[in-house]
Each structure stands twice: as structure tokens, then as C-alpha cells.
Design a protein around this motif. Structure first.
Motif, PDB file in Angstrom:
ATOM      1  N   VAL A  85      34.187 -45.744 -59.415  1.00 23.37           N
ATOM      2  CA  VAL A  85      34.477 -46.628 -58.275  1.00 23.37           C
ATOM      3  C   VAL A  85      33.367 -47.669 -58.228  1.00 23.37           C
ATOM      4  CG1 VAL A  85      35.746 -44.918 -56.877  1.00 23.37           C
ATOM      5  CG2 VAL A  85      33.260 -45.075 -56.672  1.00 23.37           C
ATOM      6  N   PRO A  86      33.562 -48.754 -57.487  1.00 23.54           N
ATOM      7  CA  PRO A  86      32.477 -49.733 -57.344  1.00 23.54           C
ATOM      8  C   PRO A  86      31.200 -49.057 -56.828  1.00 23.54           C
ATOM      9  CG  PRO A  86      34.489 -50.593 -56.407  1.00 23.54           C
ATOM     10  CD  PRO A  86      34.762 -49.156 -56.748  1.00 23.54           C
ATOM     11  N   VAL A  87      30.060 -49.530 -57.289  1.00 18.07           N
ATOM     12  CA  VAL A  87      28.782 -48.919 -56.924  1.00 18.07           C
ATOM     13  C   VAL A  87      28.605 -48.872 -55.406  1.00 18.07           C
ATOM     14  CG1 VAL A  87      27.419 -51.040 -57.142  1.00 18.07           C
ATOM     15  CG2 VAL A  87      26.316 -48.820 -57.461  1.00 18.07           C
ATOM     16  N   GLY A  88      29.088 -49.866 -54.681  1.00 19.54           N
ATOM     17  CA  GLY A  88      28.981 -49.855 -53.223  1.00 19.54           C
ATOM     18  C   GLY A  88      29.756 -48.711 -52.594  1.00 19.54           C
ATOM     19  N   ILE A  89      30.908 -48.377 -53.159  1.00 18.93           N
ATOM     20  CA  ILE A  89      31.684 -47.239 -52.663  1.00 18.93           C
ATOM     21  C   ILE A  89      30.949 -45.950 -53.000  1.00 18.93           C
ATOM     22  CG2 ILE A  89      33.855 -45.955 -52.894  1.00 18.93           C
ATOM     23  CD1 ILE A  89      34.066 -48.611 -51.296  1.00 18.93           C
ATOM     24  N   GLU A  90      30.453 -45.850 -54.234  1.00 21.79           N
ATOM     25  CA  GLU A  90      29.704 -44.655 -54.619  1.00 21.79           C
ATOM     26  C   GLU A  90      28.506 -44.447 -53.689  1.00 21.79           C
ATOM     27  OE1 GLU A  90      27.050 -43.611 -58.379  1.00 21.79           O
ATOM     28  OE2 GLU A  90      29.190 -43.639 -58.857  1.00 21.79           O
ATOM     29  N   ASN A  91      27.763 -45.493 -53.420  1.00 16.70           N
ATOM     30  CA  ASN A  91      26.601 -45.391 -52.524  1.00 16.70           C
ATOM     31  C   ASN A  91      27.003 -44.925 -51.132  1.00 16.70           C
ATOM     32  OD1 ASN A  91      24.961 -46.257 -54.609  1.00 16.70           O
ATOM     33  ND2 ASN A  91      24.812 -48.359 -53.866  1.00 16.70           N
ATOM     34  N   SER A  92      28.168 -45.364 -50.664  1.00 15.45           N
ATOM     35  CA  SER A  92      28.607 -44.989 -49.310  1.00 15.45           C
ATOM     36  C   SER A  92      29.109 -43.551 -49.236  1.00 15.45           C
ATOM     37  CB  SER A  92      29.679 -45.952 -48.809  1.00 15.45           C
ATOM     38  OG  SER A  92      30.887 -45.745 -49.512  1.00 15.45           O
ATOM     39  N   LEU A  93      29.411 -42.928 -50.374  1.00 17.88           N
ATOM     40  CA  LEU A  93      29.866 -41.537 -50.389  1.00 17.88           C
ATOM     41  C   LEU A  93      28.716 -40.549 -50.181  1.00 17.88           C
ATOM     42  CD1 LEU A  93      32.330 -41.593 -53.442  1.00 17.88           C
ATOM     43  CD2 LEU A  93      32.944 -41.418 -51.020  1.00 17.88           C
ATOM     44  N   VAL A  94      27.496 -40.947 -50.547  1.00 16.42           N
ATOM     45  CA  VAL A  94      26.346 -40.050 -50.455  1.00 16.42           C
ATOM     46  C   VAL A  94      26.166 -39.583 -49.007  1.00 16.42           C
ATOM     47  CG1 VAL A  94      23.827 -39.872 -50.699  1.00 16.42           C
ATOM     48  CG2 VAL A  94      25.177 -41.063 -52.453  1.00 16.42           C
ATOM     49  N   GLY A  95      26.071 -38.271 -48.849  1.00 18.44           N
ATOM     50  CA  GLY A  95      25.886 -37.683 -47.521  1.00 18.44           C
ATOM     51  C   GLY A  95      27.168 -37.272 -46.822  1.00 18.44           C
ATOM     52  N   MET A  96      28.322 -37.637 -47.395  1.00 17.01           N
ATOM     53  CA  MET A  96      29.594 -37.260 -46.757  1.00 17.01           C
ATOM     54  C   MET A  96      29.873 -35.771 -46.949  1.00 17.01           C
ATOM     55  SD  MET A  96      32.162 -40.464 -47.588  1.00 17.01           S
ATOM     56  CE  MET A  96      33.523 -39.872 -46.559  1.00 17.01           C
ATOM     57  N   LYS A  97      30.616 -35.201 -46.002  1.00 20.19           N
ATOM     58  CA  LYS A  97      31.067 -33.818 -46.075  1.00 20.19           C
ATOM     59  C   LYS A  97      32.567 -33.797 -46.350  1.00 20.19           C
ATOM     60  CE  LYS A  97      27.659 -31.808 -42.986  1.00 20.19           C
ATOM     61  NZ  LYS A  97      27.470 -30.844 -41.898  1.00 20.19           N
ATOM     62  N   ARG A  98      33.056 -32.643 -46.750  1.00 20.17           N
ATOM     63  CA  ARG A  98      34.497 -32.483 -46.983  1.00 20.17           C
ATOM     64  C   ARG A  98      35.264 -32.808 -45.695  1.00 20.17           C
ATOM     65  NH1 ARG A  98      37.888 -27.171 -47.796  1.00 20.17           N
ATOM     66  NH2 ARG A  98      39.805 -28.135 -48.525  1.00 20.17           N
ATOM     67  N   GLY A  99      36.324 -33.602 -45.838  1.00 16.21           N
ATOM     68  CA  GLY A  99      37.140 -33.985 -44.688  1.00 16.21           C
ATOM     69  C   GLY A  99      36.637 -35.208 -43.947  1.00 16.21           C
ATOM     70  N   GLU A 100      35.420 -35.667 -44.275  1.00 13.72           N
ATOM     71  CA  GLU A 100      34.869 -36.842 -43.603  1.00 13.72           C
ATOM     72  C   GLU A 100      35.577 -38.105 -44.091  1.00 13.72           C
ATOM     73  OE1 GLU A 100      30.578 -39.098 -43.123  1.00 13.72           O
ATOM     74  OE2 GLU A 100      30.623 -36.909 -43.263  1.00 13.72           O
ATOM     75  N   LEU A 101      35.825 -39.012 -43.165  1.00 18.54           N
ATOM     76  CA  LEU A 101      36.471 -40.292 -43.457  1.00 18.54           C
ATOM     77  C   LEU A 101      35.542 -41.409 -43.019  1.00 18.54           C
ATOM     78  CD1 LEU A 101      39.060 -41.973 -44.230  1.00 18.54           C
ATOM     79  CD2 LEU A 101      39.764 -41.693 -41.844  1.00 18.54           C
ATOM     80  N   ARG A 102      35.265 -42.337 -43.946  1.00 17.79           N
ATOM     81  CA  ARG A 102      34.444 -43.505 -43.627  1.00 17.79           C
ATOM     82  C   ARG A 102      35.221 -44.773 -43.938  1.00 17.79           C
ATOM     83  NH1 ARG A 102      28.386 -41.993 -46.017  1.00 17.79           N
ATOM     84  NH2 ARG A 102      27.982 -40.311 -44.531  1.00 17.79           N
TER      85      ARG A 102
END
Length: 141
Positions: A85-102
Motif C-alpha cells: 500500500v502507499p507508504v502513508g497508508i502503511e504509516n497510518s496502520l501502525v498502532g491499530m488494533k483488530r477491528g479498528e477503523l481509521r
């Protein structure tokens, strides 16, 4: 006053690369996405003006037989040399939990995304992604 309180409790986060995100739905469990994770996500992409572009696993796309894509997900190998995925999307995934929506905003993101071959042609990066984590796994060492 209610809007201001909501922004205090759930602020929009701005990353160093200019990407912004806001938590839409809280996740669960102890596992969080890190740079050594393999993550299954569902997502939808809209243009910066809100016009729908594409999605996977959100129930918005139909197969040739009319079936929904709700059971589908996309595998992201965090930190891989060839980005999923774009690096910006990858960076925004860090710290997310299962079921989390951003809701991730790539507005003003100064590049064109390459896409993924003939099925996903290049597109301008000023997009809004709603990304949900379906599963988190760790890479085998």
C-alpha cells in the motif's frame, strides 16, 4: 461545544509525512500493528471531493455473479521492500488494533501512486481511505 469535545477526545493525528488520520471505530485485543506485522485490511478509497473510487471487503463492490466482497481482505506486509500500500497508508496502520477503523487523508500527498499492474492503474494520491484491520499476524523470524 459537542464537536469541540469530540475533537479533544478523538483528535485528528498528523504524521511526519503529512498524512492525517482519525479513529472512526475502536479496535479490540492486545495485538497492535507494528512494522513486523502482516496485516489483513479492508478499505474503501474516495477522491478528496468525496467521490467513491474503489473498495475491498467493505461490501461496496460486487462480483460478476452479483456476490458481495464483504469476506475479502487485502494482505499488507508491513515494512516490506516492495510496498503493498502507499507508504502513508502503511504509516497510518501502525498502532491499530483488530477491528479498528481509521479515516486516512492523503490530501496534498505529493506523488502519484503506482497502482498494482493492469487491474489497478496509477492514480493521484489526494485520496481518503477508510481502513479497517481484519487480522494481525507477526512475520516469522
Amino acid at each position: 461545544a459537542k464537536v469541540e469535545q469530540a475533537d479533544i477526545e478523538n483528535p485528528t493525528i498528523r504524521l511526519n509525512d503529512g498524512v492525517r488520520y482519525k479513529k472512526i471505530k475502536t479496535g479490540f485485543g492486545d495485538d497492535v500493528v507494528s512494522l513486523d506485522s502482516i496485516v489483513d485490511i479492508t478499505y474503501s478509497i474516495s477522491q478528496s471531493n468525496g467521490a467513491y473510487m474503489y473498495s475491498l471487503g467493505r461490501g461496496l463492490e460486487k462480483g460478476a455473479d452479483g456476490s458481495s466482497d464483504e469476506a475479502a481482505s487485502y494482505k499488507v506486509r508491513m515494512g516490506a521492500a516492495e510496498r503493498d500500500v502507499p507508504v502513508g497508508i502503511e504509516n497510518s496502520l501502525v498502532g491499530m488494533k483488530r477491528g479498528e477503523l481509521r479515516r486516512v487523508s492523503l490530501i496534498g500527498y505529493q506523488q502519484v501512486l503506482n497502482g498494482n499492474g493492469s487491474t489497478q492503474p496509477p492514480f493521484p494520491a489526494s485520496t481518503i481511505w477508510d481502513v479497517e484491520v481484519a487480522r494481525i499476524n507477526k512475520r516469522k523470524q
